[in-house]
Design an enzyme around this catalytic site. Structure first.
Site, short mmCIF file in Angstrom:
data_model
loop_
_atom_site.label_atom_id
_atom_site.label_comp_id
_atom_site.label_asym_id
_atom_site.label_seq_id
_atom_site.Cartn_x
_atom_site.Cartn_y
_atom_site.Cartn_z
N SER A 158 0.84 -1.19 0.00
CA SER A 158 0.00 0.00 0.00
C SER A 158 0.89 1.26 0.00
CB SER A 158 -0.93 -0.07 1.21
OG SER A 158 -1.97 0.82 1.12
N ASP A 412 -8.51 -5.57 -5.99
CA ASP A 412 -8.17 -4.47 -5.09
C ASP A 412 -8.52 -3.13 -5.75
OD1 ASP A 412 -7.03 -2.69 -3.33
OD2 ASP A 412 -4.95 -3.19 -3.87
N HIS A 437 -6.21 -6.37 -1.52
CA HIS A 437 -5.12 -5.43 -1.23
C HIS A 437 -3.90 -6.16 -0.65
CE1 HIS A 437 -3.79 -1.34 -1.01
NE2 HIS A 437 -3.82 -1.23 0.30
#
Ligand SMILES: *[C@@H]1O[C@H](CO)[C@@H](O)[C@H](O)[C@H]1NC(C)=O
Ligand SMILES: *[C@@H]1O[C@H](CO)[C@@H](O)[C@H](O)[C@H]1NC(C)=O
Ligand SMILES: *[C@@H]1O[C@H](CO)[C@@H](O)[C@H](O)[C@H]1NC(C)=O
Ligand SMILES: *[C@@H]1O[C@H](CO)[C@@H](O)[C@H](O)[C@H]1NC(C)=O
Ligand SMILES: *[C@@H]1O[C@H](CO)[C@@H](O)[C@H](O)[C@H]1NC(C)=O
Ligand SMILES: *[C@@H]1O[C@H](CO)[C@@H](O)[C@H](O)[C@H]1NC(C)=O
Ligand SMILES: *[C@@H]1O[C@H](CO)[C@@H](O)[C@H](O)[C@H]1NC(C)=O
Ligand SMILES: *[C@@H]1O[C@H](CO)[C@@H](O)[C@H](O)[C@H]1NC(C)=O
Length: 470
Positions: A158, A412, A437
């Site tokens: 991320s 995601d 994710h």
């Protein structure tokens, strides 16, 4: 993910204190002193950042023992360490030292202690940038290497993945390569359409169970407004959804609807094939679970709203122990780590989000820099620089980059801002059709889909190759 922001990389639905069951990996917790301002010679003030350290996997006799360095992102570093099992598994295999460094202004790495986010001292926010954080990491690695030419690989998921990629771009003499998992480095103005996140999320909900799921959600906004048009309806809504704070006016209603939108995004991010506690305690395939309650297309508003209440509990009450649903970000969104991310979106991390009800399950919302800038200035006295990241890290112009793996799961919503095409053959793009994710960065699980198992094997092989070359 803040309602008024729409789309932080993570929103902690709970305080990430780790329960005993969540502690899978062990480490020593250390501190490292860094300059408050790496880029000025006028002020030599310093403070400590935290890092986690474990050298038990390393071969102490190997003078070229690798270091796996996680470039910490927006939260308490222990939480990322426990949610990035792949780093530990690979360290075991390749006999690496494991380091997880905490990002300044998060967790316990606060430059001004409990006064860091004091709103009467906006000058405290001056050192809260990507560049300062990367420089912290460069100094920490240099200290840990202690003059030895140890190969260092950066890891991150991320925003942490964005940092690991940028770290390799800017410090190729310090890290031999980076695994950037679900790193939306292109989620910036002019690089990616602002509606992409909500479009991907809509597709996930359309296909998780049956298409009635996203259709029901799309219809629900109007049903909520109709119900909440009078006081009795407002009360009914509060009771049905077990809300902690009653819905008293249009602002409350809007905040509740924003909260629902954020929940849908968070569930898509944490749509893992096994139960998890990443963003909230969740069952396996939580989007499918939620959509199970919305499988019949409802014509009547009452039926629809009742089903929505059951559906939402998949996110808000999976454990069955929650007393009420806290939809007010003015309260829950104000935890320090959530605040930290909100601040970063107001300086460099300007990520526009918008939606159109005609092609998504969301309400129509636009985004404009002027309003966004005014809000940021009002809240933090910060003026966002929307093109700063592109200027510094190149946007789509990645031809000169090498030794980065960009992995993205197509389930995601952040994959829309990810690097999905390799600019050259030294950059590796790995697509996980069944991944949410940064699923690949998590610990192996028997329920992992084959594409994720395969992605981890490829990542391991590429990283081993870098280490062998070093
Ligand atoms: C490092 O990890 C190993 C393997 O899980 C564990 O046995 C060891 O106690 C850890 N080291 C520290 C300092 O916690
Ligand atoms: C250095 O920065 C700190 C923190 O902002 C501040 O308290 C201190 O007064 C500064 N010192 C000088 C000499 O400017
Ligand atoms: C800053 O530098 C001055 C001069 O070398 C020194 O006296 C002082 O202790 C330093 N302060 C910090 C916080 O390191
Ligand atoms: C913020 O700073 C002001 C001025 O120093 C101080 O009076 C106040 O107590 C601080 N607020 C918090 C919450 O620490
Ligand atoms: C997840 O599932 C496992 C195995 O079914 C169970 O033991 C565990 O308690 C579950 N965890 C959560 C957070 O529900
Ligand atoms: C959607 O719901 C309607 C009404 O319950 C039902 O007849 C229909 O089969 C559902 N659609 C799908 C694709 O399951
Ligand atoms: C959570 O589930 C429990 C058990 O079913 C129930 O008593 C409680 O009211 C629920 N809380 C919320 C917020 O829905
Ligand atoms: C939403 O999409 C429709 C159909 O494509 C288009 O006509 C409309 O202008 C869009 N609205 C916004 C606010 O972008």
């Amino acid at each position: 993910m803040f309602a008024f922001l729409c789309g932080a990389l993570i929103l902690l639905a709970f305080e990430p204190g780790l329960s005993a069951a969540e502690v899978k990996f062990k480490y020593a917790i250390k501190e490292f002193s860094v300059p408050l301002d790496h880029f000025s010679f006028l002020n030599n003030t310093s403070f400590n950042i935290r890092y986690l350290y474990n050298d038990s996997y390393a071969d102490k006799s190997n003078v070229k023992s690798p270091i796996f360095f996680y470039t910490g992102n927006e939260g308490d570093i222990e939480w990322f360490a426990q949610n990035s099992g792949f780093v530990w598994e690979l360290a075991d295999k390749l006999r690496a030292v494991v380091v997880f460094a905490e990002h300044r202004y998060y967790g316990k790495s606060m430059p001004f202690g409990s006064d860091t986010f004091n709103s009467s001292k906006p000058e405290h926010l001056a050192y809260f940038t990507v560049e300062q954080a990367l420089e912290d990491y460069a100094m920490l690695i240099t200290y840990l290497r202690d003059g030895r030419q140890l190969p260092v690989v950066a890891f991150g998921g991320s925003y942490g993945g964005m940092l690991s990629a940028w770290f390799r771009m800017k410090y190729p003499h310090i890290v031999i390569g980076a695994l950037a998992a679900s790193a939306p480095i292109l989620q910036f103005p002019g690089l990616t359409p602002c509606e992409i996140f909500n479009r991907i999320t809509t597709t996930v909900y359309e296909t998780a169970y049956n298409a009635n799921c996203s259709a029901n959600i799309g219809k629900s906004w109007k049903a909520f407004e109709t119900l909440a048009a009078n006081d009795a309806g407002k009360k009914q809504l509060g009771d049905l959804f077990h809300l902690c704070d009653p819905i008293k006016n249009a602002d409350d209603l809007n905040e509740f609807l924003d909260f629902l939108e954020d929940v849908y995004g968070n569930l898509a991010m944490a749509n893992y094939p096994y139960n998890s506690t990443f963003l909230a305690p969740l069952p396996p395939n939580p989007v499918r679970q939620l959509c199970f309650y919305l499988k019949d297309l409802h014509q009547k508003d009452d039926d629809l709203i009742k089903s929505m209440a059951s559906a939402l509990a998949v996110y808000t009450n999976y454990t069955g122990t929650e007393k009420c649903v806290d939809y007010k970000y003015s309260k829950s969104g104000d935890t320090l780590d959530n605040k930290g991310w909100d601040i970063q979106t107001c300086n460099q991390m300007v990520m526009p989000f918008c939606s159109n009800s005609s092609d998504t399950m969301y309400r129509t919302k636009d985004w404009n820099l002027k309003d966004f800038t005014e809000k940021c200035y009002k809240k933090y006295q910060l003026t966002p620089k929307p093109y700063d990241i592109e200027l510094r890290y190149g946007g789509n112009n990645l031809e000169a980059v090498s030794n980065i793996i960009f992995s993205n799961g197509l389930l995601d919503p952040w994959s829309g801002g990810g690097v999905l095409q390799a600019p050259n053959n030294q950059v590796h793009v790995i697509i996980l059709p069944e991944g949410a994710h940064h699923l690949d960065l998590r610990q192996s699980n028997p329920l992992d889909p084959p594409s994720v198992v395969d992605a981890r094997q490829r990542e391991a092989a590429i990283i081993a190759g870098w280490i062998n070359e070093a």
